[in-house]
Each structure stands twice: as structure tokens, then as C-alpha cells.
Design a protein around this motif. Structure first.
Motif, PDB file in Angstrom:
ATOM      1  N   ARG A  67       0.852  -1.193   0.000  1.00 55.90           N
ATOM      2  CA  ARG A  67       0.000   0.000   0.000  1.00 55.90           C
ATOM      3  C   ARG A  67       0.885   1.240   0.000  1.00 55.90           C
ATOM      4  O   ARG A  67       1.830   1.341   0.793  1.00 55.90           O
ATOM      5  N   THR A 113      -3.143  10.418  -3.357  1.00 62.68           N
ATOM      6  CA  THR A 113      -3.331   9.090  -3.924  1.00 62.68           C
ATOM      7  C   THR A 113      -3.032   8.050  -2.857  1.00 62.68           C
ATOM      8  O   THR A 113      -2.103   8.197  -2.067  1.00 62.68           O
ATOM      9  N   ALA A 121      -2.923   3.882  -3.019  1.00 58.19           N
ATOM     10  CA  ALA A 121      -3.065   2.736  -3.917  1.00 58.19           C
ATOM     11  C   ALA A 121      -2.663   1.447  -3.225  1.00 58.19           C
ATOM     12  O   ALA A 121      -1.743   1.430  -2.399  1.00 58.19           O
ATOM     13  N   ASP A 146      -1.608  -2.612  -4.025  1.00 57.26           N
ATOM     14  CA  ASP A 146      -1.186  -3.632  -4.986  1.00 57.26           C
ATOM     15  C   ASP A 146      -1.123  -4.953  -4.244  1.00 57.26           C
ATOM     16  O   ASP A 146      -0.303  -5.133  -3.345  1.00 57.26           O
TER      17      ASP A 146
END
Length: 516
Positions: A54, A69, A71, A73
Motif C-alpha cells: 500500500r 493518492t 493505492a 497492490d
């Protein structure tokens, strides 16, 4: 699932607990399914990784939020060696059945690639660690802190700077990564680890009526710690930010440097980047062997020079490590299941070691034919490649202070903070600039100059290093974003160093060099 713990615990009696949601995944069942099927299909080596990474980045412009942002993964991958050939497959479904299918796909990839593989893959032996876990040290997980609190801190810093007449604009940013990995291989090793890292940066900008501008940035390093570092535990943010307006005003009014040869005292906030580019990359063995030539480049420090290349002066001692506290490249084990360790790269100015993964260690026999743990993949969708460890210049045990180094210089520059850089594909010819440079006259600082860059070859530069500072001048700095590989990957890495004195380094006037 039971775990034994190794390392850690710097900020408390025990190591931070690994995220229960990650541990609750069917990690053992996934590993069993992938590894058993890879073995059934004839793989001589197989490993599996389950990852959750993260990352967050918050940007402010003039105290106003400019971007946020966050995100995630998450995924699973299987890597095999089948008939001496690599195979790799990755996916996002975290089930035993998906793992079994990926193992079959990885073996099929190896079979397809086998006819064009002229160099059978052999991996250096690695001990079996059984089932174990590790976490980096942090007190406050940055992802437990509300975004509003992060934005408020950056905005407050920005507003304080904007209150000064010299400051026209302020950029502020915060980055954090929370990385969780589970690794298992046919050797019987099962490893779970967690890393947290943070970085914050503030830049004050002055714009002239002509449109020309100058900037001054904080020099706080990115670290393998948590939110506590950004909120003031380990770095004097208020003190550094209070100095920025005056430093910026002085830089705006500073004269242009006169080109020529100067003695340099370089602060660790600048020298770390020169270490990264001219030593860190140059001692990656895959580069030195030519395997990265198509993209990342090669190295002048080729294997035939090991033990004989005079890299620098006798006071130059550089170590690689994966275990320094708070290091960005610090791990419990790398992505091939090799335990963290440390080793010499340059001893008394002589090249004596490289950064190795299991493939390059077996191929060359360097490091006693054992990897020193330099394999890393930045995502579950990427194969591990050889990546840079923490690479650091050692201080002198009883070495001088920065002020004492400056006192040795009759005509020179004191360089602070990183800025732009340029270096060739062999890591040999380079030029670097800095956030600020102070003229040194008869052992004393005599105000800032600007439009400067120091230029040299790697061996010339490090050969001119007359003295390194003591432990009191040492700082661990680094970067979140070291790029390498095709497809491209980024890796975090730290570089520690003391202040250091260099004699007779060429200084360019960048305005003159540009033809202005």
C-alpha cells in the motif's frame, strides 16, 4: 499459524505486530499448492510470494491540497527454474487453486523459453530458515493516521513559510509505503515480513520579476520508520523550516561561483546521492557483468578489478548491508529467502566486494559463492531482480567534526543538500549540484554562492578524499525511488555517510556551461 520473531524492537520491547488481516490469508495453503505442483511438474527450484503493498502520496501547493493518492497492490506470484530456465507467472486471486494454476503457467513459460536459453540457471545455496517473521521498527503506522491530520501538518508548515516576504510559493509532500510479504520455497523456508517507510519534503520558492527562481528544500531523509518521524521524533522539523526563508533569501542574493579547482567539504545530505550513483550502482554485480547494459547501464568496476581497483583514498571504507536500523533497504530476508547481512564493498580505498543475488553469486563464486541478499521485487507482479542494498561510507571512529573539516580549507566550498545530478552509463564520469554551497575562505564560511556543479570521474573524486568526519557527522539518508530493470521497477535504499573533505575538485559555473 505460528511465527518466531527475529531482529527489531528498536522503539519498544517487542517488534511491531504484523498486520493480522494479512496473516489471516491462506498463506500456507497457497504455498503448498504452488510448490507441490511445481515439484510434480519437474521444477528444480520454485518459490512463491504473496504480497500486499500500500502506498500513499499527498501533495500540497501553497498550503492547499493538490493531490492525494492511496493505492493498493495485492497479488501472488510463482517463480521456477525448470530445465535450467526461469519461469514466472503472477495473478491477483489469492487461493490455493490459483496458486496451483500459476505454478503450471510458470513451468510452461520456462519450457517455452528453454530453446533460447544459452546459459542454464544455477542458484547459490541458501540455508533453510523454517517458519519465521520480521517487521521493520515503527511506532505509528502512517496508514492509521487520518489524512486530515497529515494535510493539516503540511499546510501549517506551508503557511508559516508563506508568511515570509521572500517566499512566493511552497510545495509540500508526504509519502508512505506499507509492504507485507510472504515467501515460501522448496527448501522449506516460510517467511512473513512487514516494512513501513515514510518521507516528507517541503520546498520554498522565490520568483523574481524576470521569471527566474530559486528554491530551498528541507533535507530530512526518508526513513524506514512510521508517522512518528514526520511528527518530530528523530528530526527537528520546526528548526529546519524556520531557517528556510533566510537561507532562500541568501541564495537569491548570492553571487555566481567562479569556476576552478576547489577543496570541498560535503555534508551527508549531499554526499549520500554521490555514493548512490557512483558506488551503489557501480558495485551491483549484474551491472558489472553486463546484464543491465540495455537499460540501466554497465559499470567501470568490472569483476577482473576485484581486489585491485583503487576506488578511492585509503580513508574510504564502504559497506553494503540489509540490516542497518531504519534503512530503506533493510529487511529480514530478501525476495529469494536470503537473510539480511552486511559486508565490505570498498576497504581502505580498494574494491573488495559486490552486491549479489543467488544467481550472480553462483555464476561467479564471489562472496564465497553465497548471495548477500540483494534480490527484490517491487510488486507481486514483478520478478525479483538484483537490487541495491543500503550502501554507506563509514565515518572515522575518532574523526573530526564538520566545523573542523571546514577549518582545514583555505579556499573551498561547503555543500549541503542534494539537487540535480548526471552520470554516465558506466558510473564513471559525473557532475552533481547541491541545494546550497557556501564559500570557504581561510577556514570559515563566507556566504552562499550559486550556479555551481562539481565534476569528476569516480576514481578521481574518491581518490581526492583526504578525511572523513567522525560519527557525530554521520547521517543515514536515501531515496524511495531507485529505478532499474525491464519492465522498470523501483526500490527504496538508504546511504549513510559522514561529512568528508575532498581536495582540488573541479567546479563548473553552470550558467557559463549552458552558454548563457
Amino acid at each position: 499459524m505460528g511465527f518466531s520473531f527475529v531482529g527489531g524492537g528498536q522503539y519498544g520491547l517487542t517488534m511491531p505486530s504484523i498486520d493480522p488481516a494479512f496473516i489471516a490469508l491462506p498463506l500456507s495453503a497457497i504455498a503448498d499448492a504452488a510448490l507441490d505442483h511445481a515439484r510434480e511438474l519437474g521444477a528444480e527450484h520454485a518459490d512463491v510470494r504473496v504480497e500486499r503493498v500500500r502506498g500513499q502520496q499527498i501533495n500540497l501547493r501553497d498550503a492547499e491540497l493538490d493531490g492525494n493518492t492511496d493505492a493498493l497492490d495485492s497479488g501472488l506470484c510463482v517463480r521456477v527454474v525448470h530445465d535450467g530456465t526461469w519461469g514466472f507467472a503472477a495473478g491477483v486471486v489469492l487461493t490455493p487453486q490459483a496458486a496451483r494454476e500459476l505454478a503450471a503457467e510458470a513451468v510452461e513459460v520456462a519450457k517455452v523459453c528453454r530453446p533460447v536459453n544459452a546459459e542454464p540457471v544455477v542458484l547459490a545455496d541458501v540455508p533453510t530458515y523454517g517458519e519465521a517473521s520480521w517487521s521493520s521498527d515503527f511506532a505509528i503506522n502512517p496508514f492509521d493516521v487520518p489524512d486530515a491530520e497529515k494535510v493539516d501538518l503540511l499546510a501549517g508548515w506551508s503557511r508559516d513559510l508563506l508568511a515570509h516576504a521572500v517566499v512566493d510559493h511552497v510545495d509540500a509532500s508526504f509519502m508512505a509505503v506499507w509492504e507485507l510479504k510472504y515467501f515460501a520455497s522448496l527448501t522449506g523456508t516460510r517467511l512473513t515480513q512487514q516494512r513501513v517507510r515514510v518521507s516528507a519534503e517541503v520546498t520554498a520558492i522565490a520568483v523574481a520579476e524576470t521569471g527566474a527562481f530559486e528554491s530551498m528544500r528541507t533535507n530530512a531523509p526518508p526513513v524506514g520508520r512510521g508517522w512518528e518521524f514526520v511528527s518530530g521524533d528523530g528530526w527537528d522539523w520546526d528548526g529546519e523550516l524556520a531557517l528556510l526563508p533566510d537561507l532562500l533569501a541568501e541564495k537569491v542574493a548570492a553571487p555566481s561561483v567562479e569556476a576552478g579547482r576547489y577543496d570541498l567539504v560535503i555534508d551527508p545530505t549531499n554526499l549520500y546521492l554521490t555514493i548512490h550513483e557512483s558506488i551503489g550502482h557501480a558495485t551491483e554485480l549484474d551491472r558489472a557483468l553486463g546484464y543491465e547494459a540495455a537499460y540501466a547501464g554497465t559499470s567501470f568496476a568490472t569483476p577482473d578489478k576485484l581486489g585491485s581497483l583503487v576506488y578511492g583514498s585509503p580513508v574510504m571504507n564502504v559497506v553494503g548491508d540489509r540490516d542497518t536500523p531504519d534503512g530503506l533497504a533493510t529487511v529480514g530476508w530478501d525476495d529469494e529467502g536470503v537473510a539480511a547481512q552486511h559486508w565490505d564493498l570498498i576497504r581502505d580505498g580498494i574494491l573488495v566486494g559486490y552486491q549479489l543475488d543467488r544467481r550472480t553469486a553462483a555464476l561467479t563464486g564471489f562472496g564465497g559463492g553465497r548471495s548477500n541478499g540483494c534480490a527484490f521485487a517491487d510488486s507481486p507482479g514483478h520478478v525479483p531482480i538484483q537490487r541495491m542494498s543500503n550502501v554507506s561510507l563509514r565515518p572515522a571512529p575518532d574523526g573530526p567534526s564538520t566545523e573542523e573539516l571546514i577549518a582545514r580549507v583555505s579556499r573551498g566550498l561547503y555543500l549541503v543538500g542534494d539537487n540535480s545530478w548526471s552520470i554516465d552509463q558506466e558510473r564513471y564520469n559525473f557532475q552533481f549540484t547541491a541545494q546550497r554551497a557556501y564559500l570557504i575562505v581561510d577556514g570559515r564560511l563566507a556566504g552562499q554562492v550559486k550556479d555551481f556543479a562539481y565534476q569528476a570521474t569516480t576514481t578521481e573524486f574518491w581518490g581526492s578524499m583526504e578525511a572523513v568526519g567522525g560519527p557525530q557527522t554521520y547521517l543515514l539518508h536515501g531515496t524511495f525511488f531507485c529505478g532499474k530493470g525491464q519492465p522498470g521497477q523501483v526500490a527504496p535504499v538508504s546511504h549513510g555517510c559522514p561529512s568528508a573533505l575532498f581536495r582540488g575538485v573541479n567546479i563548473l559555473n553552470t550558467v557559463s556551461e549552458a552558454g548563457a
